[in-house]
Design an enzyme around this catalytic site. Sequence first.
Site, PDB file in Angstrom:
ATOM      1  N   GLY A  22      28.960   2.427  23.953  1.00 15.26           N
ATOM      2  CA  GLY A  22      28.538   1.635  25.026  1.00 15.26           C
ATOM      3  C   GLY A  22      29.376   0.493  25.969  1.00 15.26           C
ATOM      4  N   ASN A  23      30.253   1.233  26.976  1.00 14.75           N
ATOM      5  CA  ASN A  23      31.293   1.365  27.886  1.00 14.75           C
ATOM      6  C   ASN A  23      30.571   2.287  28.665  1.00 14.75           C
ATOM      7  OD1 ASN A  23      33.090   1.715  29.995  1.00 14.75           O
ATOM      8  ND2 ASN A  23      34.790   0.587  29.082  1.00 14.75           N
ATOM      9  N   HIS A  55      30.815  -6.344  27.200  1.00 14.18           N
ATOM     10  CA  HIS A  55      31.798  -8.008  27.739  1.00 14.18           C
ATOM     11  C   HIS A  55      31.435  -8.648  28.319  1.00 14.18           C
ATOM     12  CE1 HIS A  55      35.690  -5.824  26.894  1.00 14.18           C
ATOM     13  NE2 HIS A  55      35.872  -6.420  25.463  1.00 14.18           N
ATOM     14  N   ALA A  86      39.778   9.750  28.310  1.00 14.15           N
ATOM     15  CA  ALA A  86      39.364  10.303  26.827  1.00 14.15           C
ATOM     16  C   ALA A  86      37.462   9.868  26.533  1.00 14.15           C
ATOM     17  CB  ALA A  86      40.402   9.577  25.404  1.00 14.15           C
ATOM     18  N   GLY A  87      37.261   8.848  26.382  1.00 12.26           N
ATOM     19  CA  GLY A  87      36.182   8.483  26.561  1.00 12.26           C
ATOM     20  C   GLY A  87      35.610   7.760  25.339  1.00 12.26           C
ATOM     21  N   GLU A 122      37.840  -9.775  21.808  1.00 12.34           N
ATOM     22  CA  GLU A 122      37.906  -9.646  22.820  1.00 12.34           C
ATOM     23  C   GLU A 122      38.758 -10.394  23.844  1.00 12.34           C
ATOM     24  OE1 GLU A 122      36.405  -5.363  23.234  1.00 12.34           O
ATOM     25  OE2 GLU A 122      36.455  -5.426  20.713  1.00 12.34           O
ATOM     26  N   ARG A 175      31.097  -6.618  20.495  1.00  8.54           N
ATOM     27  CA  ARG A 175      32.683  -6.277  20.717  1.00  8.54           C
ATOM     28  C   ARG A 175      33.088  -7.976  20.411  1.00  8.54           C
ATOM     29  NH1 ARG A 175      33.864  -1.807  24.363  1.00  8.54           N
ATOM     30  NH2 ARG A 175      36.072  -3.023  24.331  1.00  8.54           N
ATOM     31  N   CYS A 232      38.222  -7.568  34.877  1.00 11.54           N
ATOM     32  CA  CYS A 232      38.825  -7.207  33.281  1.00 11.54           C
ATOM     33  C   CYS A 232      40.663  -6.461  33.370  1.00 11.54           C
ATOM     34  CB  CYS A 232      38.787  -5.245  33.350  1.00 11.54           C
ATOM     35  SG  CYS A 232      36.609  -5.867  33.115  1.00 11.54           S
ATOM     36  N   HIS A 256      41.097   2.521  19.132  1.00  8.34           N
ATOM     37  CA  HIS A 256      41.975   2.790  19.881  1.00  8.34           C
ATOM     38  C   HIS A 256      42.618   1.348  21.357  1.00  8.34           C
ATOM     39  CE1 HIS A 256      38.989   2.194  23.187  1.00  8.34           C
ATOM     40  NE2 HIS A 256      39.372   1.990  24.421  1.00  8.34           N
ATOM     41  N   ARG A 257      41.772   0.191  20.481  1.00  8.71           N
ATOM     42  CA  ARG A 257      42.646  -1.033  21.597  1.00  8.71           C
ATOM     43  C   ARG A 257      42.641  -1.986  19.857  1.00  8.71           C
ATOM     44  NH1 ARG A 257      39.811  -2.944  26.152  1.00  8.71           N
ATOM     45  NH2 ARG A 257      41.883  -3.757  26.409  1.00  8.71           N
ATOM     46  N   ASN A 312      41.626  -8.958  28.061  1.00 12.69           N
ATOM     47  CA  ASN A 312      41.145  -8.697  26.561  1.00 12.69           C
ATOM     48  C   ASN A 312      42.068  -9.124  25.149  1.00 12.69           C
ATOM     49  OD1 ASN A 312      39.265  -5.876  28.079  1.00 12.69           O
ATOM     50  ND2 ASN A 312      38.175  -7.941  27.124  1.00 12.69           N
TER      51      ASN A 312
HETATM   52  O1  SUG Z   1      37.335  -2.017  25.941  1.00 16.59           O
HETATM   53  N1  SUG Z   1      38.035   0.567  28.431  1.00 16.59           N
HETATM   54  C1  SUG Z   1      37.930  -0.775  27.852  1.00 16.59           C
HETATM   55  C2  SUG Z   1      37.176  -1.950  29.270  1.00 16.59           C
HETATM   56  C3  SUG Z   1      37.910  -3.157  28.876  1.00 16.59           C
HETATM   57  C4  SUG Z   1      37.074  -4.055  30.424  1.00 16.59           C
HETATM   58  N2  SUG Z   1      37.342  -5.285  29.873  1.00 16.59           N
HETATM   59  C5  SUG Z   1      36.954  -6.033  30.716  1.00 16.59           C
HETATM   60  N3  SUG Z   1      35.313  -5.781  30.250  1.00 16.59           N
HETATM   61  N4  SUG Z   1      37.020  -7.011  30.407  1.00 16.59           N
HETATM   62  C6  SUG Z   1      37.084  -1.404  26.813  1.00 16.59           C
HETATM   63  O2  SUG Z   1      35.858  -0.174  26.354  1.00 16.59           O
HETATM   64  C7  SUG Z   1      38.197   2.964  27.703  1.00 16.59           C
HETATM   65  C8  SUG Z   1      39.273   4.108  27.173  1.00 16.59           C
HETATM   66  C9  SUG Z   1      39.189   5.748  27.335  1.00 16.59           C
HETATM   67  O3  SUG Z   1      38.154   4.991  26.996  1.00 16.59           O
HETATM   68  O4  SUG Z   1      40.160   5.813  26.986  1.00 16.59           O
HETATM   69  C10 SUG Z   1      38.648   1.554  27.701  1.00 16.59           C
HETATM   70  O5  SUG Z   1      38.802   1.608  26.813  1.00 16.59           O
END
Ligand code: SUG
Length: 417
Positions: free
Chosen positions: A23-24, A229, A18-19, A161, A193, A346, A127-128, A100
């Site tokens: 930053g990721n 991260h 779902a994006g 995190e 974060r 992760c 979402h987290r 996390n």
């Molecule tokens: O928090 N991706 C996670 C990935 C976490 C990776 N963890 C570590 N680096 N330890 C995040 O960005 C994507 C979910 C989405 O886009 O639907 C997401 O939450």
Amino acid sequence: MIQEINFDGIVGPSHNYAGLSPGNLAATRNAGATAHPRAAALQGLAKMRANLALGLTQGILLPHPRPDDAWLASLHTHYLAAPAHLKARAFSASPMWAANAATVSPAPDAGDERCHLTVANLVTMPHRSHEWPATLAQLRLAFAHEHFAVHAPIPAPFGDEGAANHMRLCAAHDAPGVEVFVYGETGGPFPARQHREASEAIARAHRLDPAHTLFVKQSPEAIAAGAFHNDVVAVANERILFAHEQAFADRHDFFADLRRIMPDVEIVEVPAERVSLDDAIRSYLFNAQLVTASTGAQTLIVPAEARENQAVWSWLQDHLAGNGPIRAVDVVDVRESMANGGGPACLRLRVACDPTLVDPRFLVDAAKLDRIADVIATHWPEAIAFDAIGDADLVAQVIRARRALYAALDLVELIDS
Ligand code: SUG
């Protein structure tokens, strides 16, 4: 007998793209793609089997209730009525990224000789931000023995995190270590974060010795290049720190402090002229699990993407040929998680402790992994297209699938947490 246990998050049946994490870069690049939860979860199990084959002790953390009805209720809505952006945020399988889940300080580092865990608040990404209650319920059960102190999250607005921004260096897992907390500073194009205030509070909660605790700033270039991260650009195990040259804001000061506290630390730094930050982040070279195999060999478990990147793979070959401290490289396929920015590291939370003190329902052997694989093969959706996220039949299947897993693991008491 303190040893390192890797607790892997089992990929939940609602895994989708779902994006949701600005930053990721992998997650935002794949927004809208079709995900494959069954394959994703089986890839995770294969990684755990590979860890067992290295002689490591393996644990699990479980998928959370999705959609998260309790979170939606706290927002005064419910799944059928919620706007699309809240539906997606209530449905994410993001608890799979167990790095996390919490920050962990093993007993030899703590003033009270208990193993401390602080559940991460994950407040930066909506979402987290609602993961922590279910994570806390699992940790309180898995680590119910008095040897452990499981702490509630640090309050907002201080972003935390978890272990993804925390490294521990030590002569051996059962010896006192140096704990390194890496934080980011806001001001760049993407959110930082991990906040220093949160890390400092955790160090106090865990009763760490200030003389063996470091707070290190992540380089703003790394965050801007997609290292949301620290574990995307650095990883540590025992005496080895493996990091990209541009991981830290002030590497000279950090390395000098580390060498002062731990003179026999081995710092393996990958220069930017061999592997660019961009290649490091695309390949997830540093999001590897660096583990001590039962043979004693320091082994780097990298995602297949690292083998496919020429600069990264040739650096690794040179390191092995040059007798560097990393003695073996294992390759695992976790592509479904990688497409959301989650590599091998992760997916796991490390806890150094005596395994006999952990609730055995959270530990796995090959036979239990077979049972879990059966549940996944029977119940996990094969594919989730982005526009299916609100689909009532899919929601019903996801709820059934998680219940089947909890029943198979004798963890029904957690089903509603
Ligand atoms: O928090 N991706 C996670 C990935 C976490 C990776 N963890 C570590 N680096 N330890 C995040 O960005 C994507 C979910 C989405 O886009 O639907 C997401 O939450």
